[in-house]
Design a protein around this motif. Structure first.
Motif, PDB file in Angstrom:
ATOM      1  N   ALA A 102       4.496  -4.581 -21.221  1.00 23.32           N
ATOM      2  CA  ALA A 102       4.335  -3.933 -19.919  1.00 23.32           C
ATOM      3  C   ALA A 102       4.141  -4.924 -18.780  1.00 23.32           C
ATOM      4  O   ALA A 102       4.491  -4.627 -17.634  1.00 23.32           O
ATOM      5  CB  ALA A 102       3.159  -2.962 -19.973  1.00 23.32           C
ATOM      6  N   PHE A 103       3.597  -6.101 -19.059  1.00 18.29           N
ATOM      7  CA  PHE A 103       3.229  -7.037 -18.002  1.00 18.29           C
ATOM      8  C   PHE A 103       4.023  -8.345 -18.048  1.00 18.29           C
ATOM      9  O   PHE A 103       3.721  -9.278 -17.310  1.00 18.29           O
ATOM     10  CB  PHE A 103       1.723  -7.314 -18.057  1.00 18.29           C
ATOM     11  N   ARG A 104       5.057  -8.410 -18.891  1.00 19.96           N
ATOM     12  CA  ARG A 104       5.853  -9.633 -18.993  1.00 19.96           C
ATOM     13  C   ARG A 104       6.739  -9.815 -17.764  1.00 19.96           C
ATOM     14  O   ARG A 104       7.086  -8.848 -17.080  1.00 19.96           O
ATOM     15  CB  ARG A 104       6.692  -9.641 -20.262  1.00 19.96           C
ATOM     16  N   THR A 105       7.126 -11.065 -17.519  1.00 22.02           N
ATOM     17  CA  THR A 105       8.044 -11.380 -16.420  1.00 22.02           C
ATOM     18  C   THR A 105       9.337 -12.016 -16.914  1.00 22.02           C
ATOM     19  O   THR A 105      10.268 -12.188 -16.127  1.00 22.02           O
ATOM     20  CB  THR A 105       7.366 -12.318 -15.390  1.00 22.02           C
ATOM     21  N   ASN A 106       9.407 -12.386 -18.185  1.00 19.47           N
ATOM     22  CA  ASN A 106      10.659 -12.846 -18.768  1.00 19.47           C
ATOM     23  C   ASN A 106      11.516 -11.613 -19.073  1.00 19.47           C
ATOM     24  O   ASN A 106      11.066 -10.717 -19.801  1.00 19.47           O
ATOM     25  CB  ASN A 106      10.391 -13.625 -20.059  1.00 19.47           C
ATOM     26  N   PRO A 107      12.738 -11.526 -18.533  1.00 19.39           N
ATOM     27  CA  PRO A 107      13.577 -10.354 -18.813  1.00 19.39           C
ATOM     28  C   PRO A 107      13.868 -10.163 -20.299  1.00 19.39           C
ATOM     29  O   PRO A 107      14.071  -9.036 -20.747  1.00 19.39           O
ATOM     30  CB  PRO A 107      14.866 -10.636 -18.030  1.00 19.39           C
ATOM     31  N   ARG A 108      13.884 -11.264 -21.052  1.00 14.66           N
ATOM     32  CA  ARG A 108      14.107 -11.188 -22.496  1.00 14.66           C
ATOM     33  C   ARG A 108      12.766 -11.123 -23.195  1.00 14.66           C
ATOM     34  O   ARG A 108      11.928 -12.001 -23.041  1.00 14.66           O
ATOM     35  CB  ARG A 108      14.902 -12.397 -23.012  1.00 14.66           C
ATOM     36  N   SER A 109      12.571 -10.091 -23.980  1.00 21.67           N
ATOM     37  CA  SER A 109      11.318  -9.954 -24.704  1.00 21.67           C
ATOM     38  C   SER A 109      11.261 -10.918 -25.877  1.00 21.67           C
ATOM     39  O   SER A 109      12.271 -11.507 -26.271  1.00 21.67           O
ATOM     40  CB  SER A 109      11.168  -8.519 -25.218  1.00 21.67           C
ATOM     41  N   MET A 110      10.076 -11.044 -26.469  1.00 19.89           N
ATOM     42  CA  MET A 110       9.939 -11.872 -27.650  1.00 19.89           C
ATOM     43  C   MET A 110      10.783 -11.319 -28.790  1.00 19.89           C
ATOM     44  O   MET A 110      11.360 -12.080 -29.592  1.00 19.89           O
ATOM     45  CB  MET A 110       8.468 -11.948 -28.075  1.00 19.89           C
TER      46      MET A 110
END
Length: 303
Positions: free
Chosen positions: A51-59
């Motif tokens: 919900a709070f990430r800023t990388n468009p690609r998730s882990m």
């Protein structure tokens, strides 16, 4: 797509000052009976990281790219947890199979329920990752161990077993952190502990220091002919202290300070600790517009 780079000289300087040389160590029994007695810790982490990430690609996107699945592989997930990652991988294994193994029955049951009814055959095993004796030789094309290897009692036996159950052209995918990952969280945590005059033995880094992105290649190269490290970065940004406080308190047990019972540390201690951490996070939000938590993480691909 160019991956974002959040590393700065300021963060490197902060890491040298903040991150201790010692790290927490917890037994598999503690992980089973306390951390993963239910899915609460995993649920909070998974929600916040997405919900709070800023990388468009998730882990998970990073993992899918690294695994290079064709759809027919037999995959073993060591420490599969609540099945969150497997749920995302499953469409890439439409004609393959999934075996999920975990030491904690509560999260294993959650994984079973999460993937119930899918066409990909799933097998669920309650066991420790250093005892794969129930599995046949050369049974899997992919073996994963994501953010869990620091809980495994016998790493030598674990990696030896992984080699045994993995096929000759297979891939072992191990994901972990750098010691300074989520540095800003540790900074506010240690600052609050210092203000409170907390015991010295609470000033330790994450247990992932046992096998991190820094030392993992040397350890894994004893068992695998090829070890490749692929890094991934992200930065969580909070404009409200409360989601971060859930992440800090529930997702990370106050940076491990409340992971095990300690008669020196009662509820009043942790209540004061949370208030001091919350005040620092709120001040950062007022000053900058958000509170950042930078993730330096990645994967070892072993053949």
């Amino acid at each position: 797509m160019t991956e974002p780079d959040f590393r700065t000289p300021e963060l490197d300087t902060l890491a040298a000052r903040v991150i201790p040389g010692r790290h927490f160590e917890f037994s598999a029994a503690t992980a089973r009976d306390r951390f993963f007695k239910d899915t609460g810790m995993l649920d909070i982490k998974q929600w916040v990281h997405n919900a709070f990430r800023t990388n468009p690609r998730s882990m998970v996107d990073h993992m899918i790219a690294n695994l290079q699945l064709t759809g027919t592989e037999d995959l073993l997930d060591l420490g599969c947890g609540n099945g969150f990652i497997l749920q995302h991988l499953r469409p890439h294994l439409a004609d393959g199979s999934i075996t999920g193994l975990d030491i904690a029955p509560a999260v294993l049951d959650a994984a079973r329920q999460r993937l119930h009814g899918t066409a990909t055959p799933c097998t669920w095993i309650e066991a420790s990752a250093d005892d794969l004796s129930m599995l046949a030789d050369n049974a899997f094309d992919r073996v994963m161990a994501n953010y869990m290897i620091h809980y495994v009692p016998d790493l030598d036996r674990c990696f030896t077993e992984v080699r045994r159950v993995m096929r000759a052209e297979g891939l072992f995918h191990l994901t972990t952190d750098r010691p300074d990952s989520m540095l800003e969280m540790y900074d506010v945590h240690f600052s609050a502990l210092k203000e409170m005059g907390a015991p010295d033995d609470l000033f330790k880094a994450t247990p992932k220091g046992r096998l991190s992105l820094d030392n993992g290649a040397d350890i894994l190269s004893r068992y695998f002919d090829q070890v490749e490290r692929r890094t991934w970065q992200d930065q969580l940004r909070f404009t409200d202290p409360e989601p971060f406080m859930q992440f800090y308190e529930i997702g990370h047990n106050h940076c491990c300070a409340s992971s095990e019972p300690d008669e020196r540390l009662g509820e009043s201690f942790f209540s004061e600790l949370r208030e001091r951490v919350r005040a620092q996070v709120a001040a950062a939000i007022t000053d900058k517009g958000y509170f950042a938590v930078t993730k330096f993480t990645g994967t070892f691909l072993c053949r």
